[in-house]
Write a protein that holds these residues in place. Structure first.
Motif, short mmCIF file in Angstrom:
data_model
loop_
_atom_site.label_atom_id
_atom_site.label_comp_id
_atom_site.label_asym_id
_atom_site.label_seq_id
_atom_site.Cartn_x
_atom_site.Cartn_y
_atom_site.Cartn_z
N PHE B 457 0.83 -1.21 0.00
CA PHE B 457 0.00 0.00 0.00
C PHE B 457 0.87 1.26 0.00
O PHE B 457 0.65 2.18 -0.78
N GLU B 458 1.85 1.23 0.89
CA GLU B 458 2.71 2.41 0.97
C GLU B 458 3.46 2.62 -0.33
O GLU B 458 3.61 3.75 -0.80
N ALA B 459 3.92 1.54 -0.88
CA ALA B 459 4.68 1.65 -2.12
C ALA B 459 3.82 2.28 -3.21
O ALA B 459 4.25 3.21 -3.90
N LYS B 460 2.61 1.76 -3.31
CA LYS B 460 1.72 2.31 -4.34
C LYS B 460 1.45 3.77 -4.08
O LYS B 460 1.49 4.61 -4.97
N HIS B 461 1.23 4.04 -2.82
CA HIS B 461 0.92 5.42 -2.47
C HIS B 461 2.09 6.33 -2.84
O HIS B 461 1.89 7.40 -3.43
N SER B 462 3.25 5.89 -2.49
CA SER B 462 4.40 6.77 -2.76
C SER B 462 4.61 6.91 -4.27
O SER B 462 4.94 8.00 -4.75
N LEU B 463 4.37 5.85 -5.00
CA LEU B 463 4.54 5.95 -6.45
C LEU B 463 3.53 6.92 -7.05
O LEU B 463 3.86 7.74 -7.91
N ILE B 464 2.32 6.82 -6.56
CA ILE B 464 1.30 7.73 -7.09
C ILE B 464 1.66 9.17 -6.77
O ILE B 464 1.54 10.07 -7.60
N LEU B 465 2.15 9.36 -5.55
CA LEU B 465 2.57 10.71 -5.21
C LEU B 465 3.69 11.18 -6.12
O LEU B 465 3.72 12.33 -6.56
N GLU B 466 4.59 10.25 -6.39
CA GLU B 466 5.72 10.61 -7.25
C GLU B 466 5.23 11.03 -8.63
O GLU B 466 5.72 11.99 -9.21
N ILE B 467 4.28 10.26 -9.13
CA ILE B 467 3.77 10.59 -10.46
C ILE B 467 3.10 11.96 -10.44
O ILE B 467 3.35 12.80 -11.30
N ASP B 468 2.30 12.16 -9.42
CA ASP B 468 1.64 13.46 -9.33
C ASP B 468 2.66 14.58 -9.27
O ASP B 468 2.52 15.63 -9.90
N ARG B 469 3.68 14.32 -8.49
CA ARG B 469 4.70 15.33 -8.33
C ARG B 469 5.41 15.60 -9.65
O ARG B 469 5.72 16.73 -9.99
N PHE B 470 5.67 14.52 -10.33
CA PHE B 470 6.36 14.68 -11.61
C PHE B 470 5.52 15.56 -12.53
O PHE B 470 6.03 16.50 -13.15
N ILE B 471 4.25 15.24 -12.61
CA ILE B 471 3.39 16.03 -13.49
C ILE B 471 3.37 17.48 -13.05
O ILE B 471 3.53 18.40 -13.84
N GLN B 472 3.22 17.66 -11.76
CA GLN B 472 3.14 19.02 -11.26
C GLN B 472 4.43 19.78 -11.50
O GLN B 472 4.44 20.86 -12.08
N GLU B 473 5.51 19.18 -11.04
CA GLU B 473 6.77 19.92 -11.06
C GLU B 473 7.34 20.03 -12.45
O GLU B 473 7.76 21.09 -12.88
N LYS B 474 7.35 18.90 -13.12
CA LYS B 474 8.10 18.85 -14.37
C LYS B 474 7.30 19.41 -15.54
O LYS B 474 7.88 19.78 -16.54
N ILE B 475 6.01 19.37 -15.40
CA ILE B 475 5.23 19.82 -16.54
C ILE B 475 4.45 21.09 -16.21
O ILE B 475 4.63 22.12 -16.84
N VAL B 476 3.62 21.00 -15.21
CA VAL B 476 2.72 22.12 -14.96
C VAL B 476 3.50 23.34 -14.47
O VAL B 476 3.45 24.42 -15.07
N PHE B 477 4.26 23.14 -13.41
CA PHE B 477 5.04 24.27 -12.91
C PHE B 477 6.08 24.71 -13.92
O PHE B 477 6.34 25.90 -14.08
N ALA B 478 6.66 23.73 -14.56
CA ALA B 478 7.69 24.06 -15.53
C ALA B 478 7.12 24.97 -16.61
O ALA B 478 7.73 25.97 -16.98
N ASP B 479 5.93 24.63 -17.05
CA ASP B 479 5.31 25.46 -18.08
C ASP B 479 5.10 26.88 -17.56
O ASP B 479 5.36 27.87 -18.25
N ASN B 480 4.63 26.95 -16.32
CA ASN B 480 4.41 28.28 -15.77
C ASN B 480 5.70 29.08 -15.73
O ASN B 480 5.72 30.27 -16.04
N GLU B 481 6.74 28.40 -15.31
CA GLU B 481 8.02 29.09 -15.22
C GLU B 481 8.48 29.55 -16.60
O GLU B 481 8.97 30.67 -16.77
N ILE B 482 8.33 28.65 -17.55
CA ILE B 482 8.75 29.00 -18.90
C ILE B 482 7.99 30.23 -19.37
O ILE B 482 8.56 31.16 -19.95
N VAL B 483 6.71 30.22 -19.08
CA VAL B 483 5.91 31.37 -19.50
C VAL B 483 6.44 32.63 -18.85
O VAL B 483 6.63 33.66 -19.49
N LYS B 484 6.75 32.53 -17.56
CA LYS B 484 7.27 33.70 -16.85
C LYS B 484 8.53 34.20 -17.52
O LYS B 484 8.70 35.40 -17.73
N HIS B 485 9.43 33.27 -17.81
CA HIS B 485 10.69 33.69 -18.42
C HIS B 485 10.46 34.29 -19.80
O HIS B 485 11.02 35.33 -20.13
#
Lengths: 460, 691
Positions: B457-485
């Motif tokens: 359960f924990e493993a799955k949970h952490s993986l899901i969090l990781e995926i969410d984080r990846f999407i957020q950080e690497k794509i969503v936030f990244a896009d925002n930052e790019i836009v800012k720059h």
């Protein structure tokens, strides 16, 4: 592992159909009406089984009918399918029937199949189209019987007194993937009214009269539940639910995703036929967006209604009228014989080995004779289906007809273009043309009937 | 024989410059061979975690464009240095700086030479470059010396080399384990061959020596390396051991995904036919004189070597792959000769076969969500790097959510296998993009690095969090930052040009508009997908002032344009921008007219691969799309082209824009010149990946 691919199947087997009177009776609910010597429901169940869908919910209208259908299913499909039979009260609409089993639906999507479909379309394709578009609703359309047949129906004046009208009016976008409008031909009186806003969004809309709603839908379960719970006014899937969802497309989403894939819908607001459910639907609160799948990207917020158009080679038809019943029987005995699983003889017909056929009797191609039936001498069977354990005397001609089980036909009868239900007794030299004979009816000797529906009134 | 080939592989850009090569990518690179070499040992000794050091180097770089002394990407050669002493162990952190600088030195030394010869590089900038390079390198050297006086001063280049060489290898391991992408970098290098290995060693010395180091010489070097390692081993061994184990794991897991194979092919891809030979050649040389322990690790190493990317002109392999695939695929006829190695299937046959399998129960059968995404890829309902990547990750998220470890299996292995099979399913639907490959690698690394003790359960949970984080950080936030720059680069009165439809560029334009900047947009579109129309409509909907034209008119449309904003499918480590076909053309025109070209790309799309042309790795679209003209039913001259033996229709999906057409790459980390891509790859990648 839950249901395969997160699809659950609901088969709406119906109960008694007024349209099919007098073929359907208390003893023979619509689901068990023999088509090609097999209950019509078996075609659906086998289609589902072939598509590896083995957990089904079958909804039957009427307790008695449910018992009969359930009995038949357990007998025929024991161990092959896992079927739950749910009974709902008679005289309720299809959406109500669906509402009755709503609580059993748990997974992402629901495939709602009408129990009277005879078809060989790949259900996977519909499901795939549904998933691919993340649609709220995917309806299967098939090409409706050709215009000439439609003419024929109306000219016979059987069930449509009005001028010839198409079975369904379907509005599609240019990519033929999105459903923009759906109305049954009988509902539309004079004009089809389409909102200008719709046209503005989609640029182009094609109105098809040659397509027919096959009553096979895939629904998004969450939205289906929401809608059915919120709007108790929705009675029928075809007349209320589908139009409602189609119309809702314009309210939510309608985000232009591509060049031609914009969708939004408006619809004729003043439909007299279905005006009654219209009113409760006005005050429906908008669907909460959070139940929509895949909220991450704004583009996925579309609420789309899609269609799957059965390819040309595939057969799809519904047993929903006397006319179609006869047609389907002929088709099943003919080119669709593979659906029944019977082996075809050299003469291109299906004669059960236990059937006894007298001397000089001919059974033409595209015929079926069930097990235990006896045909006397010098009979002629053409393009017809003879059920089980029928006793048919000599010099009988059966053309273009369906004769169900345990029918007794005495010598010299002529049956043409008719449907003879079970346990009917035709006395000598009876002459039937374009008739439907209800179960247990006795036709007196030498009588002549043309285009009549005969049934035992006193019993019902 | 092999020696020469290997060497050529490294220098090859020279030869290939004729075509689509990126001489400019070397422009900004430092031209000082010596200092880096000397610098290398620093980390070895200092043993300091690299992330601490590096940002200091990097951050100033981002602001200045070309003159930054950023290391050159020459991964093969540098990795090769790492390759031979495979088993050696060195502390983790030491690797990167040395490695980087080493790499830079080699590349630059050779390449500047090249540039001079060919005169392809503008002389002034070159001079500039070398100046700045020299200074920075000097600075670096200083720093290194400070930290590391004894060694770097004392050692001769060759000994330094050996020490350096020793260091990276072990680190290589650690790096791989920690950051899935490390593998990709290292692997092809391993296969390059010993010659290539020798090459860098000779590098700092005068050029001619380069590929002529004899076997004996190499062996001597190896011995020296080993000696150096032995010293360092004490500390490093256990780390390396652990790392090794992990590596094996990870490698196994990642191997089957042909995506990885594809992605991991760098230059060797061009010479793909040679590669097997090369690697086999290498074996005897290396293993014969190694100890048995080393042999074992050598085997490990070899496992790292990805099978060469699937070449679709290899009939046997294709047949084999087909048997395994869920989708029925019919090879298209009339494939263009040069692109036969790319998958090309008859359009329209895949979808029905896939649909018919929808409800089938099959061990191969993917999770419903993945199936859905596959369908959407196949029908091109999800297009665009970010959208595809997000869709895939969300599908994997669903899959992990529904996952339960079967009896007698461990989650780490079983889930990895599962992901592999799902990935190969997705590949059959449509070849996956580089960004998706990176995401998959990330996910697999996360899985592989799950502690054994964690519950399912924990493993799955952490993986899901990781995926969410990846999407957020690497794509969503990244896009925002790019836009800012990027928005800072838009001024009033600008005329901005873009090609196709990039979601980031669209966000930039819209944002700039919302900020009240007054500018015009030129949308350049190209057949057959006409993606620009969608962009155009959305921009118009927002009220932007737009001009729409097709790529044929690029040269005219470019006049008066002040800036070009382009999206990218990937940015490769030599600065090449891999993007929707047509991008290169637009960039070239812009370059010719002196219009700055800004590439907007999230760093998760960066890749270590070096690609010099659009041939070795690309995707073929449906050729019929070219034949038919939308809305023009009267244009039918090419109907039935498939029956003609003399006609090949080529619908390429991507092209490679050489780095010298690119003024700047706007990433979420800032605006960097294309030459800085390797730095970002090296430094920023591993941080989130290791964690």
């Amino acid at each position: 592992m839950g249901p395969i691919m997160k699809f659950q199947v609901v088969v709406l087997a119906g109960g008694m159909s007024k349209k099919l009177f007098p073929l359907v009776s208390k003893d023979v609910p619509k689901a068990l009406l023999p088509v090609g010597n097999r209950p019509v429901l078996s075609y659906v169940l086998e289609l589902l089984e072939a598509n590896n869908l083995k957990d089904l919910i079958v909804v039957v209208a009427g307790e008695d009918a449910a018992v009969r259908v359930g009995g038949w299913i357990t007998e025929a499909y024991d161990g092959r399918l896992h079927v739950e039979v749910a009974a709902v009260s008679e005289d309720i609409g299809t959406a109500d029937a669906l509402r009755a089993v709503l609580h059993r639906l748990v997974v992402d999507d629901v495939l709602v199949v009408s129990g009277d479909i005879v078809s060989d379309v790949p259900l996977g394709a519909i499901a795939a189209a549904h998933r691919r578009k993340r649609a709220v609703l995917t309806a299967m359309l098939c090409s409706s019987p050709s215009a000439s047949t439609a003419e024929a129906i109306s000219s016979t004046g059987k069930d449509k007194a009005k001028k010839p009208s198409p079975i369904d009016i379907v509005g599609l976008d240019t990519s033929h993937q999105h459903l923009l409008f759906l109305a049954s031909g009988t509902q539309v009186d004079k004009d089809v009214k389409i909102r200008r806003s719709l046209i503005r969004v989609v640029d182009q809309m094609e109105i098809h009269m040659d397509l027919m709603d096959a009553h096979l839908y895939a629904f998004n379960r969450a939205i289906l539940q929401e809608v059915l719970e919120l709007c108790q006014g929705i009675k029928s899937i075809k007349q209320d639910l589908v139009p409602y969802l189609v119309r809702s497309q314009s309210k939510f989403g309608a985000i232009a995703s591509g060049d031609t894939q914009t969708e939004a819908v408006g619809k004729t607001p003043n439909k007299d036929d279905s005006g009654q459910p219209q009113t409760p639907m006005q005050d429906i609160v908008p669907l909460p967006q959070h139940i929509l799948p895949g909220v991450l990207h704004p583009a996925s917020l579309e609420l789309t209604c899609c269609v799957y158009i059965a390819s040309e080679g595939k057969y799809c038809s519904r047993v929903n009228s006397i006319q179609t019943y006869g047609d389907i029987n002929r088709d099943v005995a003919g080119e669709l014989v593979f659906l029944t699983g019977y082996t075809v003889s050299n003469q291109n017909n299906v004669i059960h080995p236990t059937a006894e056929i007298g001397s000089k009797t001919t059974v033409g191609p595209q015929c079926m004779v069930g097990d235990g039936s006896k045909l006397g001498d010098k009979c002629s069977v053409k393009k017809s289906i003879v059920g089980r354990h029928c006793r048919i005397g000599s010099n009988v001609k059966i053309i273009n007809s369906v004769v169900m089980n345990h029918v007794t036909v005495e010598d010299g009868c002529l049956i043409q273009g008719s449907v003879i239900c079970s346990n009917v007794h035709l006395q000598e030299r009876a002459n039937l043309k374009d008739c439907q004979v209800g179960a247990g009816y006795i036709i007196t000797a030498n009588s002549e009937h043309k285009a009549e529906a005969l049934s035992k009134r006193e019993k019902s | 024989m092999e020696t020469r080939r290997g060497a050529r592989m490294v220098i090859d850009p020279k030869v290939r410059q004729v075509g689509f090569v990126t001489p400019g990518s070397e422009l900004g690179r430092p031209a000082a061979p010596e200092p880096p070499g000397a610098a290398a040992p620093v980390p070895v000794v200092a043993n300091s975690p690299s992330p601490v050091i590096i940002p200091l180097l990097l951050i100033p770089d981002t602001s200045s464009l070309r003159t930054t002394p950023l290391p050159v990407p020459s991964p093969p050669s540098r990795r090769v240095v790492a390759a031979p002493p495979a088993d050696d162990s060195m502390p983790l952190g030491s690797y990167n700086p040395s490695d980087a600088i080493l790499g830079s030195s080699q590349g630059s030394s050779e390449r500047t030479g090249n540039n001079d010869k060919h005169g392809s590089a503008p002389t002034d900038s070159l001079a500039d470059m070398s100046l700045s390079n020299a200074s920075t390198l000097a600075i670096r050297l200083e720093g290194l010396n400070v930290t590391n006086d004894g060694i770097s001063n004392v050692l001769s280049t060759s000994t330094v080399r050996s020490a350096v060489a020793a260091a990276p290898t072990s680190v290589e391991h650690a790096f791989q384990t920690s950051s899935g992408q490390g593998i990709i970098g290292s692997v092809p290098a391993v296969s390059v061959d010993m010659a290539a290995a020798a090459n860098p060693q000779a590098d700092p010395r005068p050029m001619p020596l380069k590929d002529r180091t004899s076997k004996a010489e190499r062996r001597a070097i190896q011995e020296a390396q080993r000696a150096a390692k032995a010293a360092a081993k004490g500390v490093g061994t256990d780390i390396a051991a652990i790392a090794d184990g992990n590596v094996a794991n990870e490698v196994k897991s990642s191997k089957p995904s042909s995506q990885k194979k594809g992605l991991s092919e760098k230059k060797p891809a061009v010479f793909s036919d040679k590669k097997p030979v090369v690697s086999s050649d290498k074996k005897p040389v290396v293993s014969s004189d190694k100890k048995s322990a080393e042999k074992a690790s050598e085997k490990d190493k070899r496992k790292d070597i990805p099978a060469p990317r699937m070449q679709f002109d290899d009939e046997q392999r294709v047949a084999k792959a087909k048997r395994r695939s869920l989708i029925e695929q019919t090879e298209a006829k009339n494939r263009v000769e040069l692109f036969r190695h790319l998958p090309q299937f008859l359009h329209g046959t895949q979808l029905p076969s896939l649909e018919s399998k929808f409800f089938h129960e099959d061990p191969l059968h993917p999770h419903p969500s993945v199936f859905q995404v596959g369908l959407q890829y196949l029908t091109r309902e999800i297009v665009g790097g970010n959208a595809r990547c997000i869709a895939m990750l969300m599908a994997f998220r669903d899959m992990i959510n529904d996952y339960s470890t079967p009896m007698e299996k461990t989650l780490v292995r079983d889930l990895t296998a599962k992901i592999n099979s799902h990935v190969s399913f997705l590949i059959t639907c449509r070849p996956i993009s580089i960004s998706m490959g990176n995401a998959i690698k990330f996910l697999k690394t996360r899985i592989a690095s799950l502690p054994v003790t964690v519950s399912e359960f924990e493993a799955k949970h952490s993986l899901i969090l990781e995926i969410d984080r990846f999407i957020q950080e690497k794509i969503v936030f990244a896009d925002n930052e790019i836009v800012k720059h990027a928005v800072t680069k838009i001024r009033d009165g600008d005329v901005l040009l873009t090609h196709g439809s990039s979601c980031v560029v669209e966000m930039i334009l819209v944002r700039a508009f919302e900020l009240g900047k007054k500018f015009q947009v030129v949308v350049i579109d190209s057949r057959p997908r006409l993606e620009g129309k969608g962009l155009l409509r959305r921009l118009l909907g927002k009220g932007l002032h737009c001009t729409y034209t097709h790529i044929n008119a690029a040269s005219y449309a470019m006049q008066g344009v002040t800036r070009v904003f382009l999206g990218a499918a990937s940015v490769l480590s030599n600065g090449t921008v891999y993007s929707r076909v047509g991008t290169a053309c637009v960039a070239m025109v812009a370059h010719a007219l002196g219009v700055p070209v800004m590439i907007c790309c999230e760093t998760y799309k960066f890749h270590e691969r070096v690609q010099l042309d659009s041939i070795c790795s690309n995707e073929l679209g449906d050729p019929d799309a070219l034949v038919e003209v939308h809305g023009r039913k009267d244009v039918y001259s090419l109907r039935g082209w498939a029956d003609s033996k003399h006609l090949h229709v080529l619908n390429l999906m991507y092209d490679a824009t050489p780095a010298d057409y690119v003024s700047m790459i706007i990433t979420e980390l800032g605006m960097v010149p294309p030459t800085s891509v390797p730095v970002i790859l090296r430094e920023y990648r591993k941080v989130p990946y290791v964690m």
